[in-house]
Design a protein around this motif. Structure first.
Motif, PDB file in Angstrom:
ATOM      1  N   GLU A 197       0.820  -1.210   0.000  1.00  0.00           N
ATOM      2  CA  GLU A 197       0.000   0.000   0.000  1.00  0.00           C
ATOM      3  C   GLU A 197       0.857   1.266   0.000  1.00  0.00           C
ATOM      4  OE1 GLU A 197      -0.166  -2.424   2.147  1.00  0.00           O
ATOM      5  OE2 GLU A 197      -2.145  -3.353   1.999  1.00  0.00           O
ATOM      6  N   MET A 198       2.148   1.118   0.269  1.00  0.00           N
ATOM      7  CA  MET A 198       3.055   2.274   0.227  1.00  0.00           C
ATOM      8  C   MET A 198       2.960   2.982  -1.117  1.00  0.00           C
ATOM      9  SD  MET A 198       5.098   2.950   2.907  1.00  0.00           S
ATOM     10  CE  MET A 198       6.612   3.637   2.266  1.00  0.00           C
ATOM     11  N   PHE A 199       2.848   2.229  -2.201  1.00  0.00           N
ATOM     12  CA  PHE A 199       2.820   2.851  -3.523  1.00  0.00           C
ATOM     13  C   PHE A 199       1.557   3.679  -3.718  1.00  0.00           C
ATOM     14  CE2 PHE A 199       5.572  -0.889  -4.249  1.00  0.00           C
ATOM     15  CZ  PHE A 199       6.727  -0.224  -4.605  1.00  0.00           C
ATOM     16  N   GLN A 200       0.446   3.146  -3.276  1.00  0.00           N
ATOM     17  CA  GLN A 200      -0.821   3.883  -3.414  1.00  0.00           C
ATOM     18  C   GLN A 200      -0.797   5.144  -2.552  1.00  0.00           C
ATOM     19  OE1 GLN A 200      -4.298   1.502  -2.716  1.00  0.00           O
ATOM     20  NE2 GLN A 200      -5.580   3.286  -2.321  1.00  0.00           N
ATOM     21  N   ASN A 201      -0.169   5.016  -1.349  1.00  0.00           N
ATOM     22  CA  ASN A 201      -0.164   6.152  -0.431  1.00  0.00           C
ATOM     23  C   ASN A 201       0.841   7.236  -0.824  1.00  0.00           C
ATOM     24  OD1 ASN A 201      -2.037   4.694   0.968  1.00  0.00           O
ATOM     25  ND2 ASN A 201      -0.629   4.018   2.583  1.00  0.00           N
ATOM     26  N   PHE A 202       1.944   6.853  -1.414  1.00  0.00           N
ATOM     27  CA  PHE A 202       3.001   7.814  -1.704  1.00  0.00           C
ATOM     28  C   PHE A 202       3.126   8.151  -3.181  1.00  0.00           C
ATOM     29  CE2 PHE A 202       4.048   6.604   2.540  1.00  0.00           C
ATOM     30  CZ  PHE A 202       4.693   7.704   3.087  1.00  0.00           C
ATOM     31  N   PHE A 203       2.523   7.326  -4.044  1.00  0.00           N
ATOM     32  CA  PHE A 203       2.522   7.610  -5.472  1.00  0.00           C
ATOM     33  C   PHE A 203       1.083   7.520  -5.979  1.00  0.00           C
ATOM     34  CE2 PHE A 203       6.570   5.601  -4.396  1.00  0.00           C
ATOM     35  CZ  PHE A 203       7.463   6.561  -4.816  1.00  0.00           C
ATOM     36  N   PRO A 204       0.257   8.490  -5.593  1.00  0.00           N
ATOM     37  CA  PRO A 204      -1.166   8.417  -5.960  1.00  0.00           C
ATOM     38  C   PRO A 204      -1.360   8.523  -7.469  1.00  0.00           C
ATOM     39  CG  PRO A 204      -0.620  10.572  -5.059  1.00  0.00           C
ATOM     40  CD  PRO A 204       0.576   9.709  -4.846  1.00  0.00           C
ATOM     41  N   MET A 205      -2.447   7.930  -7.951  1.00  0.00           N
ATOM     42  CA  MET A 205      -2.772   8.010  -9.379  1.00  0.00           C
ATOM     43  C   MET A 205      -3.064   9.472  -9.742  1.00  0.00           C
ATOM     44  SD  MET A 205      -2.537   4.871 -10.353  1.00  0.00           S
ATOM     45  CE  MET A 205      -3.371   4.868 -11.934  1.00  0.00           C
ATOM     46  N   GLU A 206      -2.682   9.856 -10.965  1.00  0.00           N
ATOM     47  CA  GLU A 206      -2.832  11.239 -11.389  1.00  0.00           C
ATOM     48  C   GLU A 206      -4.296  11.692 -11.388  1.00  0.00           C
ATOM     49  OE1 GLU A 206      -0.446  13.846 -12.563  1.00  0.00           O
ATOM     50  OE2 GLU A 206       0.428  12.556 -11.020  1.00  0.00           O
ATOM     51  N   ASP A 207      -5.172  10.761 -11.768  1.00  0.00           N
ATOM     52  CA  ASP A 207      -6.584  11.184 -11.826  1.00  0.00           C
ATOM     53  C   ASP A 207      -7.200  11.354 -10.447  1.00  0.00           C
ATOM     54  OD1 ASP A 207      -6.735   8.558 -11.054  1.00  0.00           O
ATOM     55  OD2 ASP A 207      -7.775   7.841 -12.842  1.00  0.00           O
ATOM     56  N   SER A 208      -6.481  10.942  -9.403  1.00  0.00           N
ATOM     57  CA  SER A 208      -6.992  11.144  -8.046  1.00  0.00           C
ATOM     58  C   SER A 208      -6.534  12.473  -7.459  1.00  0.00           C
ATOM     59  CB  SER A 208      -6.528   9.999  -7.138  1.00  0.00           C
ATOM     60  OG  SER A 208      -5.125  10.055  -6.917  1.00  0.00           O
ATOM     61  N   LEU A 209      -5.634  13.170  -8.161  1.00  0.00           N
ATOM     62  CA  LEU A 209      -5.120  14.440  -7.670  1.00  0.00           C
ATOM     63  C   LEU A 209      -6.014  15.592  -8.158  1.00  0.00           C
ATOM     64  CD1 LEU A 209      -1.285  13.931  -8.301  1.00  0.00           C
ATOM     65  CD2 LEU A 209      -2.499  13.769  -6.122  1.00  0.00           C
ATOM     66  N   ASN A 210      -6.318  16.508  -7.289  1.00  0.00           N
ATOM     67  CA  ASN A 210      -7.183  17.652  -7.605  1.00  0.00           C
ATOM     68  C   ASN A 210      -6.308  18.843  -7.997  1.00  0.00           C
ATOM     69  OD1 ASN A 210      -9.375  19.343  -7.892  1.00  0.00           O
ATOM     70  ND2 ASN A 210      -9.527  19.778  -5.688  1.00  0.00           N
ATOM     71  N   TYR A 211      -5.839  18.811  -9.286  1.00  0.00           N
ATOM     72  CA  TYR A 211      -4.964  19.883  -9.757  1.00  0.00           C
ATOM     73  C   TYR A 211      -5.765  21.175  -9.969  1.00  0.00           C
ATOM     74  CZ  TYR A 211      -0.877  16.923 -10.780  1.00  0.00           C
ATOM     75  OH  TYR A 211       0.222  16.116 -10.685  1.00  0.00           O
ATOM     76  N   GLN A 212      -5.101  22.288  -9.661  1.00  0.00           N
ATOM     77  CA  GLN A 212      -5.650  23.607  -9.984  1.00  0.00           C
ATOM     78  C   GLN A 212      -4.621  24.341 -10.844  1.00  0.00           C
ATOM     79  OE1 GLN A 212      -7.437  25.880  -6.746  1.00  0.00           O
ATOM     80  NE2 GLN A 212      -7.558  24.001  -5.496  1.00  0.00           N
ATOM     81  N   GLN A 213      -5.138  25.096 -11.827  1.00  0.00           N
ATOM     82  CA  GLN A 213      -4.250  25.765 -12.782  1.00  0.00           C
ATOM     83  C   GLN A 213      -4.005  27.207 -12.355  1.00  0.00           C
ATOM     84  OE1 GLN A 213      -4.726  25.021 -17.053  1.00  0.00           O
ATOM     85  NE2 GLN A 213      -4.709  27.260 -17.358  1.00  0.00           N
ATOM     86  N   PHE A 214      -2.725  27.605 -12.440  1.00  0.00           N
ATOM     87  CA  PHE A 214      -2.341  28.979 -12.093  1.00  0.00           C
ATOM     88  C   PHE A 214      -1.397  29.512 -13.169  1.00  0.00           C
ATOM     89  CE2 PHE A 214      -3.276  26.900  -8.065  1.00  0.00           C
ATOM     90  CZ  PHE A 214      -4.111  27.809  -7.443  1.00  0.00           C
ATOM     91  N   THR A 215      -1.422  30.828 -13.326  1.00  0.00           N
ATOM     92  CA  THR A 215      -0.498  31.487 -14.247  1.00  0.00           C
ATOM     93  C   THR A 215       0.441  32.362 -13.423  1.00  0.00           C
ATOM     94  OG1 THR A 215      -2.136  31.526 -16.027  1.00  0.00           O
ATOM     95  CG2 THR A 215      -0.278  33.050 -16.214  1.00  0.00           C
ATOM     96  N   PHE A 216       1.745  32.216 -13.674  1.00  0.00           N
ATOM     97  CA  PHE A 216       2.759  32.924 -12.888  1.00  0.00           C
ATOM     98  C   PHE A 216       3.646  33.758 -13.794  1.00  0.00           C
ATOM     99  CE2 PHE A 216       1.845  29.231 -10.249  1.00  0.00           C
ATOM    100  CZ  PHE A 216       1.860  29.715  -8.942  1.00  0.00           C
ATOM    101  N   LYS A 217       4.016  34.903 -13.295  1.00  0.00           N
ATOM    102  CA  LYS A 217       5.168  35.613 -13.808  1.00  0.00           C
ATOM    103  C   LYS A 217       6.312  35.365 -12.820  1.00  0.00           C
ATOM    104  CE  LYS A 217       3.317  39.402 -16.598  1.00  0.00           C
ATOM    105  NZ  LYS A 217       3.357  40.870 -16.830  1.00  0.00           N
ATOM    106  N   GLN A 218       7.527  35.539 -13.320  1.00  0.00           N
ATOM    107  CA  GLN A 218       8.667  35.257 -12.446  1.00  0.00           C
ATOM    108  C   GLN A 218       8.605  36.130 -11.207  1.00  0.00           C
ATOM    109  OE1 GLN A 218      12.399  34.967 -14.442  1.00  0.00           O
ATOM    110  NE2 GLN A 218      13.631  35.175 -12.584  1.00  0.00           N
ATOM    111  N   GLY A 219       8.702  35.495 -10.038  1.00  0.00           N
ATOM    112  CA  GLY A 219       8.646  36.191  -8.756  1.00  0.00           C
ATOM    113  C   GLY A 219       7.268  36.206  -8.141  1.00  0.00           C
ATOM    114  N   ASP A 220       6.198  35.830  -8.921  1.00  0.00           N
ATOM    115  CA  ASP A 220       4.831  35.817  -8.380  1.00  0.00           C
ATOM    116  C   ASP A 220       4.694  34.777  -7.279  1.00  0.00           C
ATOM    117  OD1 ASP A 220       4.129  37.762 -10.081  1.00  0.00           O
ATOM    118  OD2 ASP A 220       2.835  36.534 -11.385  1.00  0.00           O
ATOM    119  N   THR A 221       3.852  35.117  -6.287  1.00  0.00           N
ATOM    120  CA  THR A 221       3.539  34.205  -5.186  1.00  0.00           C
ATOM    121  C   THR A 221       2.036  34.134  -5.020  1.00  0.00           C
ATOM    122  OG1 THR A 221       5.607  34.739  -4.027  1.00  0.00           O
ATOM    123  CG2 THR A 221       3.844  33.738  -2.725  1.00  0.00           C
ATOM    124  N   ILE A 222       1.515  32.940  -4.838  1.00  0.00           N
ATOM    125  CA  ILE A 222       0.094  32.750  -4.572  1.00  0.00           C
ATOM    126  C   ILE A 222      -0.057  32.070  -3.227  1.00  0.00           C
ATOM    127  CG2 ILE A 222      -0.463  32.559  -7.034  1.00  0.00           C
ATOM    128  CD1 ILE A 222      -0.805  29.489  -6.510  1.00  0.00           C
TER     129      ILE A 222
END
Length: 938
Positions: free
Chosen positions: A762-787
């Protein structure tokens, strides 16, 4: 049925090789017959024609043998597994130098090397034997006919086909009936079995060919003896045969010594000679040959003992053939580790013995009356008389060894008539042989010494009587005086030992006296004295190393509850990293390392004086050797610390069961009672007997048994364990690896706590989760930007054109850049460098993580116009990354070895003395060759 057309087979070497075998057999037969007629017509006009045919036949035979050897070596080097011999003895990973070992590992190869040496010796005789060429090469060619039949591999007969010999070029599919041969591409599906790791030793590369040269060379004195009987030239043959006999004695002796050195260096019985049947049957022909050399000297000097010399040389070669029968017929399979398995050549081997024994004895008794034998017997006071007695003593020694070694043959013959006969066995070979050979040594020592003084009787003995008595008495006195301190050093006072030691020292002193009294500038007679001095030194070495050898690996007080009574006086248990005291030493098992099939153990020794003060230190590396499949330990090889006057010989006597064989390891693993546990990084958890702290997660783990491969997904943990009653801390570093679709678990063991831990899948499932299980959010950055993201600050710090990502392998034309993404919160911070890649005009991205805090980043785009980057960011709660473990607390310790250390005082006397014996024979050979060349020139 349509015949299968196999893919990838190399049939031409086998066809060439087998054709050369047939040709070598036919040409050796031709040479033998032609030389036979040349001998019988040596006084007729036909002599020259028959001699020419014989020469052509033998030259073609030698060329055929060299072709066979070259072709055989070719298929071995190229790993042509379609051939049975190659498949059975080599593999792709076999080092080149051990291909030679594979060459003569089995019977077919050993017959080939025997034929090869005979061909080489025969070519030398062809150009150097002169008038003896025809009779000598007729017999040698006949020997080649019979030995060559061992590798013919043909069937003869009418009603019932009988196989003659075993073809070394047999195809695997002709030997083995298996379904795999229904596939045309079967060669892509098989691998060589490989060479037994025991034989992957440099001694296996040099010892067998040297020993076989020694065995092969005995044919030359035999051929000269038979030739002398054949043509009735009973004195003339002695001169050309003598250098060959000396050469044979030297090279066969060196081969035997190499075997002793190999046994001492690589085997664990603790010594250089174990009276093994195969060892015995290499020694016996040498003893008889040495007896023959001595009677040969008598025959040349006085004309006496020509008959004895004939018999000794005939017996020497016949005993070589008998040794061949014993080692290759399977009769010694239960009594010797050196014997070959049965190959179905028993009848041919017996024929080999009886043909040449019959030829020799037939001619001997036919010519018996014509063999010169002076009417007046040798005086009992002559040197030659006592040399003859010495030869008889050597023959008696050889006979005793042969009778005892031949008990399996006697048992099998008797069991034919009495099936219920159990058979006789030598229960304690060392005691059995030493008991009688001790007195043989005494006789030979005294004779080797006393015979030299009889030189004073030559010429006018009346004038030399006082010198004779003076030299004998002074030498005996010096030997007696030297015996006192040496026997005190040996510290064994049995009269037999004192007598043997005196005889050895008397031999040394007497022959030194001979060198200074008689040799001086006439070194042509020095060879025998050097050999005799070597014999005396060897006796001292045998006694000191055999009688004084003692175990230092003992500590009865500490070991009494750990070892049984039998091992208590010989062995000591060492735990890794824990120094232990034993007889005069502090010893410590420091580490072990697996290299190929060998596990080497580093063991340090520190000498201690009576007050416990430390002295010299040294480190040795005994090892255990695993079989080709790593299923079990095949052998334990010693390591030795050499000193001038002693050796410290050490080997691994025993190991934990789980290190000894794969089956035992599996049994040990199956006996463990694992309990499941789950923890988070940084957690403390309690087991029944201990508690642990998960200190860290390792994304690039290492483990002694894990060798990383490209594409592996591996993860490990560092866990600190302590028992509930002490403050000691021990670390376990279990690892789990995903390789393709397979999961490999590498457990870790803490021997001090009897604890073993492994990670769950289960280490693999816990530490290497499937990509479709990750809730990605998209951001746009300029160099030096912080969110601000889920309570953390996420900053795009800039670009890094030096892409350093373990998943990125640069290719020509790539456009790649990584974005430096920093995350921080209070005092916690981390960095990731996801990669944006353009390859073949197509965009790709490689994810990176701040694993400790659960951040995932994907760099998905760059907009040069706005100088912005597009980044996908996701975060996983670290509390969901649970670490599944299984822990057993009933594991037995496996960090120990059982050591056996033996001190061999004075063993170098044995090696020096033995080498001096061979050097003396070689010097005598060289001087006799020089004399023969001078005589021929005159």
């Amino acid at each position: 049925m349509e015949e299968i057309q196999y893919i990838g087979e190399h049939l031409w070497p086998g066809r060439i090789g087998h054709f050369a075998i047939i040709l070598s057999f036919a040409t050796s037969l031709l040479a033998s017959i032609a030389y036979f007629f040349a001998t019988n017509r040596r006084k007729s006009p036909e002599y020259g024609s028959w001699l020419k045919i014989g020469r052509i036949g033998f030259l073609l035979h030698a060329f055929s043998i060299f072709t066979i050897v070259a072709t055989f070596f070719f298929i071995l080097v190229n790993n042509y597994y379609e051939y049975n011999y190659v498949w059975a003895n080599t593999s792709d990973d076999l080092p080149f130098e051990y291909v030679f070992s594979a060459f003569w590992k089995d019977q077919e190869g050993s017959f080939l090397i025997w034929l090869f040496w005979h061909a080489v010796l025969g070519l030398i005789l062809l150009f150097r034997a002169g008038k003896w060429e025809a009779p000598v090469l007729s017999i040698l060619s006949l020997v080649q006919v019979v030995i060559g039949s061992m590798i013919l591999g043909i069937y003869v007969g009418w009603d019932e086909m009988v196989r003659v010999g075993v073809n070394p070029f047999l195809l695997l599919r002709d030997v083995m009936d298996a379904p795999i041969f229904a596939k045309a591409d079967y060669l892509t599906l098989i691998e060589g079995k490989g060479l037994n790791p025991l034989l992957q030793n440099y001694w296996m590369t040099i010892h067998p060919p040297t020993l076989f040269l020694g065995f092969a060379s005995t044919v030359v004195p035999f051929c000269y003896a038979v030739a002398g009987l054949w043509v009735g030239a009973h004195k003339e043959w002695l001169k050309p045969a003598q250098p060959w006999a000396l050469f044979s004695g030297a090279i066969l002796g060196i081969g035997i010594l190499m075997g002793g050195a190999w046994a001492y260096e690589a085997l664990t019985f603790g010594g250089y000679w174990a009276w093994d049947p195969v060892e015995n049957m290499s020694l016996v022909p040498w003893l008889v040959l040495i007896a023959g050399i001595h009677t040969h000297l008598i025959a040349k000097s006085t004309g006496h003992s020509i008959r004895s010399t004939y018999l000794f040389y005939i017996l020497t070669f016949v005993l070589v053939l008998y040794s061949t029968f014993l080692t290759r017929s399977g009769v010694l399979g239960d009594t010797s580790v050196h014997a070959f398995t049965e190959l179905g050549l028993e009848n041919q081997l017996l024929a080999l013995i009886f043909i040449f024994l019959g030829i020799g004895l037939f001619l001997f008794f036919k010519r018996y009356k014509s063999i010169p034998a002076p009417e007046q017997e040798e005086a009992t006071s002559s040197k030659e008389f006592w040399m003859f007695i010495g030869a008889l003593v050597l023959l008696f020694s050889a006979s005793m060894i042969t009778v005892s070694t031949s008990l399996p043959v006697y048992n099998k013959i008797r069991q034919i008539f009495e099936p219920d006969f159990v058979g006789h066995v030598v229960k304690d070979p060392v005691d059995h042989y030493n008991r009688y050979q001790l007195y043989i040594g005494v006789f030979i020592g005294l004779l080797s010494a006393f015979a030299q003084f009889l030189r004073f009787r030559e010429g006018n003995f009346s004038a030399n009587r006082s010198k004779f008595l003076k030299h004998v008495s002074i030498s005996a006195l010096i030997a007696a005086v030297l015996t006192v301190p040496v026997i005190m050093w040996i510290d064994h006072y049995a009269w037999q030992f004192i007598l043997l030691l005196f005889s050895g020292l008397f031999t040394i002193v007497a022959n030194l006296d001979y060198i200074f009294s008689f040799v001086r500038n006439n070194w042509k007679t020095a060879g025998s004295a050097i050999s005799h001095i070597g014999f005396g030194i060897m006796i001292v070495g045998i006694m000191s190393s055999g009688i004084m050898k003692h175990h230092i690996s003992k500590n009865a007080f500490v070991m009494k509850d750990l070892l049984d009574q039998e091992r208590l006086e010989k062995n000591i248990i060492l735990y890794k990293g824990l120094p232990m005291f034993m007889s005069g030493y502090e010893v410590e098992y420091k580490s072990d390392t697996l290299i190929n099939h060998n596990r080497y153990y580093e063991v340090s020794f520190t000498e201690l004086d009576e007050k416990g003060n430390k002295g010299e230190s040294f480190t040795i590396h005994p090892n255990v050797l695993y079989d080709n499949d790593f299923e079990k330990v095949a052998a334990a090889n010693p390591d030795t610390k050499h000193y001038l006057f002693k050796d410290v010989f050490t080997h691994i006597a025993s190991l934990p069961a789980e290190q000894f064989s794969a089956e035992e390891a599996k049994n040990a693993e199956d006996s463990l009672k694992y309990e499941p546990y789950i923890a988070l990084e940084g957690d403390t958890f309690f087991t029944k007997k201990n508690f642990g702290i998960v200190e860290s997660i390792d994304r690039k783990p290492s483990h002694p048994d894990y060798e990383p491969e490209e594409g592996d997904i591996a993860i490990g943990t560092k866990i600190a364990f302590s028992d509930l009653e002490s403050d000691s801390v021990y670390y376990a570093n279990p690892v789990i690896v995903l390789r393709g679709q397979l999961v490999y678990t590498y457990s870790d063991k803490i021997n001090e706590l009897g604890l073993k831990v492994k990670l769950g899948e289960e280490m693999f499932q816990n530490f290497f989760p499937m990509e479709d299980s990750l809730n990605y959010q998209q951001f746009t950055f300029k160099q030096g930007d912080t969110i601000h993201f889920q309570g953390w600050d996420v900053q795009f710090a800039g670009f890094n054109k030096e892409v350093n990502h373990e998943g990125y392998k640069a290719e020509e034309g790539d456009i790649a850049v990584s974005a430096v993404m920093n995350v921080f919160k209070d005092d916690e911070a981390g960095t990731a460098e996801p990669v944006y890649l353009i390859r073949d005009s197509r965009p790709f991205n490689l994810k990176d993580e701040v694993a400790k805090y659960g951040f995932h980043f994907r760099f998905t785009g760059i907009d040069p116009a706005t100088e912005t980057v597009t980044m996908l960011v996701a975060k996983v709660d670290p509390k969901t990354r649970k670490i599944p473990m299984e822990i057993a607390e009933n594991a037995t310790r496996n960090d120990w070895i059982v050591l056996e250390s033996i001190v061999f005082p004075g063993i170098n006397f044995f090696w020096i003395g033995s080498l001096m014996m061979m050097i003396g024979l070689a010097i005598s050979m060289w001087l006799r060759m020089g004399q023969n060349r001078k005589t021929a020139a005159i």
